[in-house]
Design an enzyme around this catalytic site. Structure first.
Site, PDB file in Angstrom:
ATOM      1  N   ASP A  53      -4.680   1.057  11.265  1.00 28.45           N
ATOM      2  CA  ASP A  53      -4.185   1.743  10.070  1.00 28.45           C
ATOM      3  C   ASP A  53      -5.234   1.484   9.002  1.00 28.45           C
ATOM      4  O   ASP A  53      -5.355   0.369   8.501  1.00 28.45           O
ATOM      5  CB  ASP A  53      -2.821   1.187   9.638  1.00 28.45           C
ATOM      6  CG  ASP A  53      -2.326   1.843   8.341  1.00 28.45           C
ATOM      7  OD1 ASP A  53      -3.001   2.781   7.855  1.00 28.45           O
ATOM      8  OD2 ASP A  53      -1.269   1.419   7.824  1.00 28.45           O
ATOM      9  N   GLU A 104      -4.199   5.600  11.786  1.00 32.28           N
ATOM     10  CA  GLU A 104      -3.222   5.970  10.749  1.00 32.28           C
ATOM     11  C   GLU A 104      -3.930   6.047   9.402  1.00 32.28           C
ATOM     12  O   GLU A 104      -4.811   5.227   9.121  1.00 32.28           O
ATOM     13  CB  GLU A 104      -2.127   4.890  10.745  1.00 32.28           C
ATOM     14  CG  GLU A 104      -1.107   5.012   9.625  1.00 32.28           C
ATOM     15  CD  GLU A 104      -0.127   3.825   9.664  1.00 32.28           C
ATOM     16  OE1 GLU A 104       0.034   3.171  10.724  1.00 32.28           O
ATOM     17  OE2 GLU A 104       0.472   3.541   8.611  1.00 32.28           O
ATOM     18  N   HIS A 123       7.979  -0.844   9.790  1.00 28.17           N
ATOM     19  CA  HIS A 123       8.340  -1.842   8.768  1.00 28.17           C
ATOM     20  C   HIS A 123       7.514  -1.601   7.507  1.00 28.17           C
ATOM     21  O   HIS A 123       6.693  -0.692   7.447  1.00 28.17           O
ATOM     22  CB  HIS A 123       8.059  -3.245   9.318  1.00 28.17           C
ATOM     23  CG  HIS A 123       6.588  -3.531   9.469  1.00 28.17           C
ATOM     24  ND1 HIS A 123       6.068  -4.799   9.565  1.00 28.17           N
ATOM     25  CD2 HIS A 123       5.507  -2.701   9.531  1.00 28.17           C
ATOM     26  CE1 HIS A 123       4.755  -4.748   9.675  1.00 28.17           C
ATOM     27  NE2 HIS A 123       4.392  -3.497   9.658  1.00 28.17           N
ATOM     28  N   ARG A 124       7.685  -2.482   6.495  1.00 28.76           N
ATOM     29  CA  ARG A 124       6.825  -2.513   5.311  1.00 28.76           C
ATOM     30  C   ARG A 124       6.139  -3.875   5.250  1.00 28.76           C
ATOM     31  O   ARG A 124       6.554  -4.817   5.925  1.00 28.76           O
ATOM     32  CB  ARG A 124       7.638  -2.311   4.017  1.00 28.76           C
ATOM     33  CG  ARG A 124       8.375  -1.007   3.899  1.00 28.76           C
ATOM     34  CD  ARG A 124       7.518   0.222   4.075  1.00 28.76           C
ATOM     35  NE  ARG A 124       6.332   0.349   3.245  1.00 28.76           N
ATOM     36  CZ  ARG A 124       6.161   1.240   2.277  1.00 28.76           C
ATOM     37  NH1 ARG A 124       7.149   2.073   1.989  1.00 28.76           N
ATOM     38  NH2 ARG A 124       5.034   1.321   1.598  1.00 28.76           N
ATOM     39  N   SER A 125       5.135  -3.985   4.378  1.00 31.78           N
ATOM     40  CA  SER A 125       4.463  -5.283   4.271  1.00 31.78           C
ATOM     41  C   SER A 125       5.408  -6.332   3.678  1.00 31.78           C
ATOM     42  O   SER A 125       5.317  -7.511   4.008  1.00 31.78           O
ATOM     43  CB  SER A 125       3.183  -5.171   3.456  1.00 31.78           C
ATOM     44  OG  SER A 125       3.421  -4.516   2.237  1.00 31.78           O
ATOM     45  N   LYS A 128       6.434   0.019  14.678  1.00 28.75           N
ATOM     46  CA  LYS A 128       5.326  -0.750  14.111  1.00 28.75           C
ATOM     47  C   LYS A 128       5.932  -1.903  13.327  1.00 28.75           C
ATOM     48  O   LYS A 128       6.604  -1.688  12.317  1.00 28.75           O
ATOM     49  CB  LYS A 128       4.497   0.170  13.212  1.00 28.75           C
ATOM     50  CG  LYS A 128       3.267  -0.489  12.642  1.00 28.75           C
ATOM     51  CD  LYS A 128       2.419   0.516  11.892  1.00 28.75           C
ATOM     52  CE  LYS A 128       2.124   0.001  10.521  1.00 28.75           C
ATOM     53  NZ  LYS A 128       1.121   0.777   9.790  1.00 28.75           N
ATOM     54  N   ASP A 138       0.794   8.575   6.921  1.00 26.50           N
ATOM     55  CA  ASP A 138       1.729   7.604   6.333  1.00 26.50           C
ATOM     56  C   ASP A 138       1.818   7.879   4.826  1.00 26.50           C
ATOM     57  O   ASP A 138       2.735   8.559   4.375  1.00 26.50           O
ATOM     58  CB  ASP A 138       1.263   6.181   6.642  1.00 26.50           C
ATOM     59  CG  ASP A 138       2.066   5.125   5.906  1.00 26.50           C
ATOM     60  OD1 ASP A 138       3.125   5.448   5.350  1.00 26.50           O
ATOM     61  OD2 ASP A 138       1.643   3.950   5.861  1.00 26.50           O
ATOM     62  N   HIS A 191      -3.581  -6.053   2.277  1.00 22.75           N
ATOM     63  CA  HIS A 191      -2.666  -7.044   2.882  1.00 22.75           C
ATOM     64  C   HIS A 191      -3.332  -8.411   3.085  1.00 22.75           C
ATOM     65  O   HIS A 191      -2.699  -9.339   3.589  1.00 22.75           O
ATOM     66  CB  HIS A 191      -2.145  -6.550   4.235  1.00 22.75           C
ATOM     67  CG  HIS A 191      -1.197  -5.394   4.120  1.00 22.75           C
ATOM     68  ND1 HIS A 191      -0.757  -4.668   5.188  1.00 22.75           N
ATOM     69  CD2 HIS A 191      -0.597  -4.851   3.029  1.00 22.75           C
ATOM     70  CE1 HIS A 191       0.069  -3.714   4.776  1.00 22.75           C
ATOM     71  NE2 HIS A 191       0.174  -3.811   3.471  1.00 22.75           N
ATOM     72  N   SER A 238       0.872  -1.186   0.000  1.00 23.32           N
ATOM     73  CA  SER A 238       0.000   0.000   0.000  1.00 23.32           C
ATOM     74  C   SER A 238       0.906   1.234   0.000  1.00 23.32           C
ATOM     75  O   SER A 238       1.111   1.879   1.004  1.00 23.32           O
ATOM     76  CB  SER A 238      -0.927  -0.008   1.226  1.00 23.32           C
ATOM     77  OG  SER A 238      -0.207   0.066   2.432  1.00 23.32           O
ATOM     78  N   LYS A 265       9.096   5.531   7.459  1.00 24.78           N
ATOM     79  CA  LYS A 265       9.555   4.350   6.721  1.00 24.78           C
ATOM     80  C   LYS A 265      10.716   4.798   5.838  1.00 24.78           C
ATOM     81  O   LYS A 265      10.505   5.537   4.866  1.00 24.78           O
ATOM     82  CB  LYS A 265       8.436   3.824   5.823  1.00 24.78           C
ATOM     83  CG  LYS A 265       7.220   3.261   6.532  1.00 24.78           C
ATOM     84  CD  LYS A 265       6.114   3.047   5.503  1.00 24.78           C
ATOM     85  CE  LYS A 265       4.917   2.337   6.080  1.00 24.78           C
ATOM     86  NZ  LYS A 265       3.754   2.440   5.155  1.00 24.78           N
ATOM     87  N   GLU A 294       1.366  -9.274   6.814  1.00 22.52           N
ATOM     88  CA  GLU A 294       2.175  -8.907   7.982  1.00 22.52           C
ATOM     89  C   GLU A 294       1.999  -9.888   9.136  1.00 22.52           C
ATOM     90  O   GLU A 294       2.271  -9.575  10.296  1.00 22.52           O
ATOM     91  CB  GLU A 294       1.837  -7.475   8.413  1.00 22.52           C
ATOM     92  CG  GLU A 294       2.127  -6.499   7.285  1.00 22.52           C
ATOM     93  CD  GLU A 294       1.970  -5.041   7.635  1.00 22.52           C
ATOM     94  OE1 GLU A 294       1.405  -4.737   8.711  1.00 22.52           O
ATOM     95  OE2 GLU A 294       2.400  -4.201   6.841  1.00 22.52           O
ATOM     96  N   GLN A 348      -6.967  -1.779   6.849  1.00 22.92           N
ATOM     97  CA  GLN A 348      -5.806  -2.645   6.560  1.00 22.92           C
ATOM     98  C   GLN A 348      -5.199  -3.314   7.799  1.00 22.92           C
ATOM     99  O   GLN A 348      -4.746  -4.449   7.742  1.00 22.92           O
ATOM    100  CB  GLN A 348      -4.745  -1.797   5.861  1.00 22.92           C
ATOM    101  CG  GLN A 348      -3.466  -2.504   5.504  1.00 22.92           C
ATOM    102  CD  GLN A 348      -2.510  -1.589   4.752  1.00 22.92           C
ATOM    103  OE1 GLN A 348      -2.702  -1.339   3.576  1.00 22.92           O
ATOM    104  NE2 GLN A 348      -1.490  -1.090   5.429  1.00 22.92           N
ATOM    105  N   GLU A 349      -5.179  -2.589   8.935  1.00 27.32           N
ATOM    106  CA  GLU A 349      -4.435  -3.136  10.077  1.00 27.32           C
ATOM    107  C   GLU A 349      -5.156  -2.916  11.400  1.00 27.32           C
ATOM    108  O   GLU A 349      -5.584  -1.802  11.697  1.00 27.32           O
ATOM    109  CB  GLU A 349      -3.042  -2.481  10.152  1.00 27.32           C
ATOM    110  CG  GLU A 349      -2.243  -2.744   8.895  1.00 27.32           C
ATOM    111  CD  GLU A 349      -0.909  -2.013   8.875  1.00 27.32           C
ATOM    112  OE1 GLU A 349      -0.371  -1.706   9.950  1.00 27.32           O
ATOM    113  OE2 GLU A 349      -0.428  -1.764   7.760  1.00 27.32           O
TER     114      GLU A 349
HETATM  115  C1  2PG Z   1       1.516   0.636   6.026  1.00 24.38           C
HETATM  116  C2  2PG Z   1       2.503  -0.432   5.637  1.00 24.38           C
HETATM  117  C3  2PG Z   1       3.143  -1.172   6.773  1.00 24.38           C
HETATM  118  P1  2PG Z   1       2.862  -1.228   3.216  1.00 24.38           P
HETATM  119  O1  2PG Z   1       0.597   0.950   5.264  1.00 24.38           O
HETATM  120  O2  2PG Z   1       1.681   1.267   7.058  1.00 24.38           O
HETATM  121  O3  2PG Z   1       2.234  -1.696   7.680  1.00 24.38           O
HETATM  122  O4  2PG Z   1       2.074  -1.255   4.620  1.00 24.38           O
HETATM  123  O5  2PG Z   1       4.274  -1.577   3.466  1.00 24.38           O
HETATM  124  O6  2PG Z   1       2.133  -2.211   2.331  1.00 24.38           O
HETATM  125  O7  2PG Z   1       2.745   0.185   2.673  1.00 24.38           O
HETATM  126 MG    MG Z   2       0.132   2.756   6.770  1.00 22.44          MG
END
Ligand code: 2PG
Ligand code: MG
Length: 401
Positions: free
Chosen positions: A237, A279, A358-360, A381, A305, A150, A41, A330, A202, A158-159
């Site tokens: 998120d 987020e 982190h990233r996915s 995170k 983000d 994800h 994402s 990130k 994740e 998403q989270e």
């Molecule tokens: C997010 C990230 C990490 P992605 O959206 O915050 O959780 O996802 O790395 O896919 O952008």
């Molecule tokens: Mg995010």
């Protein structure tokens, strides 16, 4: 530091996407290794990601010049990379190549100075900042139920994140996250006929739910059951850029305006009192929506983000405009270590929260934990405590104990 050689290796991240590992060898033989993660994402203003062959050619192009130089600090090295690239989105060298080089250089320099990476980062980037008012240890944001892009399920959000507060030892804290992850797994399993639960990108559980609030209720109930009320909060998120089309949010068979979506979040925060942070509640193209959510949820952390993409200028603008109260950091969104640290300093100067993330698509690289320690971040995170994500949890234990 003088550079003798750099080896680029094509490796694969946790999503099976090709990525880079950079090994930088200094003249005295010390080495720095860095692996670059990838996101699914992605914000549209993130640094470019170039294919492996492009990165290899780009590196070969400036390797001879680089060999003749002596870089006094990570900042000088990053400035050199930025000048070689000279594009706003880092498409000439590739943000992924630049990040790998930037971190490998810092690691080699830390090795030369017999320092941990976080010690080097603190010395070069965060030494002037007053640590007095900063948290001694970051909270852990652990994504236990995955939705959005994800997971192949019906959740727009998403989270669904359990937030472990820094209480007890780091080991106890991580053990609690694992215990909660298992308990949530039991609760989720009771809703399906499946014996083995599918996991998202994740490591969080990934099944369909009746609505987007149910996963929050499940995690909240598990926290209660384990008597973790004092040590855990909750966060989401939404990654709302992913369900925003033609100025509407496609959410549970409805098409919502920003104001209506802000009301949905308002009801979540009302029904789940331990929910503390949201987020990307709105799309990266709906900055105004962030303002509506912030106005509706005055006590919550409103985190950017996709909106801010670890870019100091964007971070300054959106905090100063009162749209967000914190940022996701990130490194691969911006492409160098120095710019990552500048983004953090920009947020911290304004009193905003910093969550290093982190990233996915992840690797075993643990640099983000070191960044969090060096800058005394509010949180890290790092996904669910499973599979490749565990390297971050274990590094958290190691460097904060
Ligand atoms: C997010 C990230 C990490 P992605 O959206 O915050 O959780 O996802 O790395 O896919 O952008
Ligand atoms: Mg995010």
């Amino acid at each position: 530091m003088k550079i003798k050689n750099i080896i680029l290796t094509k490796i694969f991240d946790s999503r099976g996407e090709p990525t880079l590992e950079v090994t930088l060898i200094a003249y005295d033989g010390t080495r720095g290794v860095a692996q670059v993660p990838s996101g699914k994402s992605r914000g549209s203003n993130e640094a470019s990601v170039v294919p492996f062959d492009h990165a290899k050619r780009a590196l070969a192009g400036f390797m001879p010049i680089m060999r003749r130089m002596n870089f006094a600090s990570p900042m000088v090295f990053d400035k050199f990379l930025i000048a070689r690239d000279a594009t706003p989105d880092k498409h000439r060298l590739g943000g992924n190549l630049m990040l790998g080089l930037s971190f490998a250089f810092a690691r080699a320099m830390a090795a030369e100075k017999k320092q941990e990476l976080w010690e080097l980062l603190e010395e070069y980037y965060f030494s002037t900042k007053s640590m007095a008012s900063r948290p001694a240890r970051p909270m852990i944001f652990s994504n236990l139920i995955n939705g959005g892009v994800h997971a192949a399920t019906n959740l727009a959000i998403q989270e669904y994140i359990a937030v472990a507060k820094p209480i007890g030892t780091p080991t106890e804290m991580v053990a609690s996250v694992i215990e909660l992850y298992r308990e949530v797994g039991n609760a989720v399993r009771r809703r399906t006929k499946l014996r083995r639960l599918p996991l998202g990108d994740e490591g969080g559980y990934a099944i369909d739910f009746q609505s987007n609030i149910v996963p929050l209720e499940i995690i909240a109930a598990s926290i209660k059951k384990l008597r973790f009320d004092n040590t855990f909060s909750l966060a989401i998120d939404a990654a709302a850029s992913e369900f925003f089309k033609n100025n509407k949010y496609y959410f549970e068979d409805k098409q919502l305006s920003s104001a209506e979506l802000a009301e949905v979040y308002g009801s979540y925060f009302h029904r789940i009192p331990s929910l503390m942070s949201v987020e990307d509640p709105c799309s990266e193209n709906d900055a105004k929506g962030f303002g509506l959510v912030h106005a509706r949820l005055s006590d919550a952390w409103i985190i950017g983000d996709d909106l801010t993409v670890t870019n100091a200028d964007r971070i300054a603008r959106y905090i100063d405009d009162g749209l967000i109260t914190g940022v996701i950091i990130k490194p691969n969104q911006i492409g160098t270590l120095s710019e990552t640290c500048e983004a953090i300093a920009t947020a911290q100067k304004r009193g905003a929260r910093v969550i290093v993330s982190h990233r996915s698509g992840e690797t075993e690289d643990t640099a983000i934990i070191h960044i969090a320690k060096a800058c005394a971040a509010d949180a890290v995170k790092i996904g669910a405590p499973a599979h490749e994500r565990l390297s971050k949890f274990n590094e958290y234990i190691r460097i904060f104990s």
